[in-house]
Scaffold this active site. Sequence first.
Site, PDB file in Angstrom:
ATOM      1  N   GLU A  38     -11.447   1.381  -2.093  1.00  0.00           N
ATOM      2  CA  GLU A  38     -12.677   2.170  -2.206  1.00  0.00           C
ATOM      3  C   GLU A  38     -13.745   2.142  -1.460  1.00  0.00           C
ATOM      4  OE1 GLU A  38     -12.793   5.208  -3.671  1.00  0.00           O
ATOM      5  OE2 GLU A  38     -14.858   5.256  -3.173  1.00  0.00           O
ATOM      6  N   THR A  82     -13.144  10.397  -0.917  1.00  0.00           N
ATOM      7  CA  THR A  82     -11.897   9.987  -1.402  1.00  0.00           C
ATOM      8  C   THR A  82     -10.524  11.006  -1.384  1.00  0.00           C
ATOM      9  OG1 THR A  82     -12.531   8.337  -2.990  1.00  0.00           O
ATOM     10  CG2 THR A  82     -10.326   9.306  -3.343  1.00  0.00           C
ATOM     11  N   HIS A 199     -17.323   1.338  -5.812  1.00  0.00           N
ATOM     12  CA  HIS A 199     -17.793   2.634  -5.754  1.00  0.00           C
ATOM     13  C   HIS A 199     -19.258   2.823  -5.941  1.00  0.00           C
ATOM     14  CE1 HIS A 199     -18.257   7.037  -6.335  1.00  0.00           C
ATOM     15  NE2 HIS A 199     -17.226   7.331  -5.815  1.00  0.00           N
ATOM     16  N   HIS A 260     -13.634   5.328   3.261  1.00  0.00           N
ATOM     17  CA  HIS A 260     -14.684   6.020   3.995  1.00  0.00           C
ATOM     18  C   HIS A 260     -15.628   4.845   3.610  1.00  0.00           C
ATOM     19  CE1 HIS A 260     -16.104   6.755  -0.224  1.00  0.00           C
ATOM     20  NE2 HIS A 260     -14.945   7.529  -0.416  1.00  0.00           N
TER      21      HIS A 260
HETATM   22  C1  GP9 Z   1     -12.626   9.219  -8.518  1.00  0.00           C
HETATM   23  C2  GP9 Z   1     -12.581   8.330  -7.000  1.00  0.00           C
HETATM   24  C3  GP9 Z   1     -14.120   8.630  -6.081  1.00  0.00           C
HETATM   25  O1  GP9 Z   1     -11.583   9.126  -9.011  1.00  0.00           O
HETATM   26  O2  GP9 Z   1     -11.489   8.432  -6.299  1.00  0.00           O
HETATM   27  O3  GP9 Z   1     -13.884   9.592  -5.383  1.00  0.00           O
HETATM   28  P1  GP9 Z   1     -15.220   9.576  -4.176  1.00  0.00           P
HETATM   29  O4  GP9 Z   1     -16.306   9.504  -5.043  1.00  0.00           O
HETATM   30  O5  GP9 Z   1     -15.081   8.177  -3.446  1.00  0.00           O
HETATM   31  O6  GP9 Z   1     -14.704  10.549  -3.239  1.00  0.00           O
HETATM   32 MN    MN Z   2     -13.608   7.100  -2.164  1.00  0.00          MN
END
Ligand code: GP9
Ligand code: MN
Length: 438
Positions: A38, A82, A199, A260
Amino acid sequence: SNNEISVPLQYVTDNYATPNKQYYGVAHKKNVIVIHLESFQQFLINMKVNGQEVTPFLNSLYGNKNTVSFDNFFHEVGQGKTSDAETMLESGLFGLPTGSFFTKMGPTNTFQSAPAILGQTQGYTSAVFHGNVGSFYSRDSVYKNMGYNYFFDQQYFDVGPDTNVGFGLKDKLFFAESTKYLEKLQQPFYAKFITLTNHYSFDLPEMDNDGFVKPATTSKVVNNYFETAHYLDASLREFFDYLRASGLYDKSMIILYGDHYGISDDKIAALAPLMNKEQADWNEFDTAQMQRVPFMIHMKGIKGKVDNTYGGEIDVLPTLLHLLGINNQKYLQFGSDLFSKDHDKTVIFRNGNFINKNYTSLKNSKGSYNVYDNTTGQLINLSADPELNEKITKIATKKQQIMTMSDDINSKNLLRFYTPTGFKPVDPSDYEYTDEVS
Ligand code: GP9
Ligand code: MN
């Protein structure tokens, strides 16, 4: 209609990148474990903060004799983050310029994507593991359309007062609890682990810090980012320890990728001092270079190297299929195998900017491109170099056409009009993701 699919079909036929014999089929019938890191950016690799490695475990994989690591690999997501990284990796088609592909089109579109292709051609069982609730990004319906056999979402995990942070389960607990499901999967399997702790806003509970000292930049978010990245790294070490102990390691190919950026454009200049740059000099060229994310292929028996080939998320599926010995020729995928001599070495970002070995081309307010020389970082005066100007315009036009074809397929759901020979359309009603396997 049927007609509209003929243009992209002709394109993929004409631009087919033939497999590299050295890599084609090297992972035949191996389990595939995809680890979605992530918000993880490439600059973290081999970086030290206060004399301490930020990601010691990933550093040990990077440049390892059994890892092919790409150091010029870019994310290509828009707002969908994501969701759209997953879209590219699973389907070989681009995500959306605005909004999330999963949310907007995932529940209704027809897919010919990794779980179904691997399942139908080589008998793979497929599963996604993720510590957030299953309805987020409509994953619970999108995965059915993709043909995922299992989706282990938050309902499969033990959730208590100290287990979650941000969107869901902390990565160390997530990997540890996933193993009881993973080891019951029929092999070979294609299993994707979507991590969460690294995140935004990158908050790590005190109890989960193993002594890592954050940097002291001008941005709190930036400082926190290093701490959660360090935690994610430690969770990977634990997961690899499990894979080795269980014997799965020897039978698996492990793919790691950053989905990303974690540090957004408005905060990124705060990184300057850590990158040995003056914060005041930070510009759009520097920001573009920071869109590199890791892409690593780790497997016992693969000949490791750091590969400088330019590529991006759109190239992962063709690369993966060829590693497994599945020819991607008949599928509508817009990237190309990173190992192929025919690989397209210009990477287009979702906003239309593009980058290759020599130049970084960034859209400006006049509707043309600011073109930078990658070696000097200097803006090129294109009016003094009409030949280069023409070359850049040509590449831009071609890349834009590719993205438009992909967007057409997604926005008009065109895959329902084309079924590759031998491929059986996915019936989402064949799949049910309830907590019964445990
Ligand atoms: C949520 C996670 C985050 O389940 O996959 O997504 P993002 O905010 O990085 O698009
Ligand atoms: Mn993500």
